[in-house]
Scaffold this active site. Structure first.
Site, PDB file in Angstrom:
ATOM      1  CB  CYS A 102      24.931   6.841  28.166  1.00 45.99           C
ATOM      2  SG  CYS A 102      24.708   5.631  26.862  1.00 45.99           S
ATOM      3  CB  CYS A 106      27.830   6.106  25.921  1.00 48.71           C
ATOM      4  SG  CYS A 106      26.249   6.740  25.323  1.00 48.71           S
TER       5      CYS A 106
END
Length: 115
Positions: free
Chosen positions: A37, A40
């Site tokens: 991600c 993230c």
């Protein structure tokens, strides 16, 4: 206090969820993330800063979603990054998606000040 750990964020797995989150004496901010991600990667340093500055009144835990399907399901995580605040074993707030520092701090402060 555990030795060799930052006083801020701790990594946990499904097996530790009940003890570290549901039975915590302090409110807990759970940061759900994934290695694949992109957003993230941007959130992680911010979460670490928040973990250090709130360490006296908030436990911050980091959970990778893929190896921890039980906690992901229990917290109804649909996308990452995701944040959940649990207090006294109850989910009290949630947000998903990358957010700025001000929004994250506001999210936490709102929960801490309401309790």
């Amino acid at each position: 206090m555990e030795t060799g750990m930052s006083k801020g964020m701790i990594n946990i797995r499904d097996a530790e969820f009940e003890m570290e989150v549901l039975k915590s004496k302090q409110p807990v901010l759970i940061y759900f993330w994934a290695s694949w991600c992109g957003p993230c990667q941007l959130m992680s340093p911010l979460v670490r800063i928040v973990a250090d500055s709130y360490s006296d009144r908030l436990k911050v835990v980091k959970m990778e979603v893929d190896p921890n399907p039980g906690s992901v399901k229990q917290c109804d995580v649909e996308g990452v990054p995701a944040f959940r605040i649990v207090q006294d074993g109850t989910l009290v707030a949630s947000t998903e998606g990358a957010i700025g520092k001000d929004k994250l701090i506001n999210f936490i402060d709102t929960c801490l000040n309401n309790n």
